[in-house]
Design an enzyme around this catalytic site. Sequence first.
Site, PDB file in Angstrom:
ATOM      1  N   HIS A  64       0.838  -1.208   0.000  1.00 23.30           N
ATOM      2  CA  HIS A  64       0.000   0.000   0.000  1.00 23.30           C
ATOM      3  C   HIS A  64       0.869   1.253   0.000  1.00 23.30           C
ATOM      4  CE1 HIS A  64      -3.677   2.289   1.507  1.00 23.30           C
ATOM      5  NE2 HIS A  64      -2.694   3.144   1.746  1.00 23.30           N
ATOM      6  N   GLU A  65       1.817   1.312   0.932  1.00 25.22           N
ATOM      7  CA  GLU A  65       2.667   2.504   1.024  1.00 25.22           C
ATOM      8  C   GLU A  65       3.653   2.591  -0.140  1.00 25.22           C
ATOM      9  OE1 GLU A  65       1.772   4.702   2.992  1.00 25.22           O
ATOM     10  OE2 GLU A  65       0.411   3.476   4.194  1.00 25.22           O
ATOM     11  N   HIS A 118       1.858   4.320  -3.026  1.00 21.97           N
ATOM     12  CA  HIS A 118       1.918   5.787  -2.923  1.00 21.97           C
ATOM     13  C   HIS A 118       3.281   6.302  -3.396  1.00 21.97           C
ATOM     14  CE1 HIS A 118      -1.839   6.217  -0.837  1.00 21.97           C
ATOM     15  NE2 HIS A 118      -1.436   5.616   0.275  1.00 21.97           N
TER      16      HIS A 118
END
Length: 266
Positions: A68-69, A72
């Site tokens: 997820h990170e 980004h």
Amino acid sequence: MQRSAVRPSPVFLGILAVAIVGGVLTALSDAFVIVDGTVFRTGAADTVFVIGLFLLVVGGWVTTLSLHEFGHAFVAFRGGDYSVQHKGYLNLDVRKYTDPVLSIVLPLVFLAIGGIPLPGGAVWINRGALRSRATSTWVSLAGPLSNLGVGVVLALVLELVPGIPVGLVIGLSYLAILQMVTFILNILPVPGLDGYGAIEPYLSPDARAFGAKARPWAPLILFAALFALPGASNLLWEGAGNLFTALGGNTDAAFAGQSLFQFWRH
């Protein structure tokens, strides 16, 4: 444009290995059968299965937190913020994305007691370095879309691959529906969550100023409401369940996994 150096860290590979070991242990169990989509016990869930389920879910959750990170950070790098590479965000090392207590321990505690996978990690993006408002929007969306992508892949594997052991079906189904919940939760347009970050570049200066003030406490109010208001968390799980079902997933297996994961409550 600079070239990104994406090298999965040993920490990421180790956590992924933990999830795989957990999956193998769940596959060894013969304590469950699925008949017409319903999970039945043929015996007691043994210790090996419970340990395997715990390792699969926790290892899988931390793995997807890293993804997820990373999502980004990778989109931010491609969009002009090259500082994310120097910060180590492109190496999938969960330690770079987290505060040990706020980002790992607390979300795992909430996952254990209430089943809601709270957002855990954080990457610091230099939004001023991004090329456009659209790029900033995609940076925000990349994280929850990675959760959705993992959930879709798991659901399709469970639907299309024959002969998966029932214990592994239960574990992967729960991990998949957690991804759906995480996607829905993160996509809400609440200051501090990714859904708000996606629309923030298009808001008026006054609205952005209000959002900046609300960012520290708005998610806390949301999470408190999910736990305190009758039926609030059920709406979240129902939405995730409907999405999982639409992809061919078995919600009975997923919620059996949730119950068995919280073994200390029985």
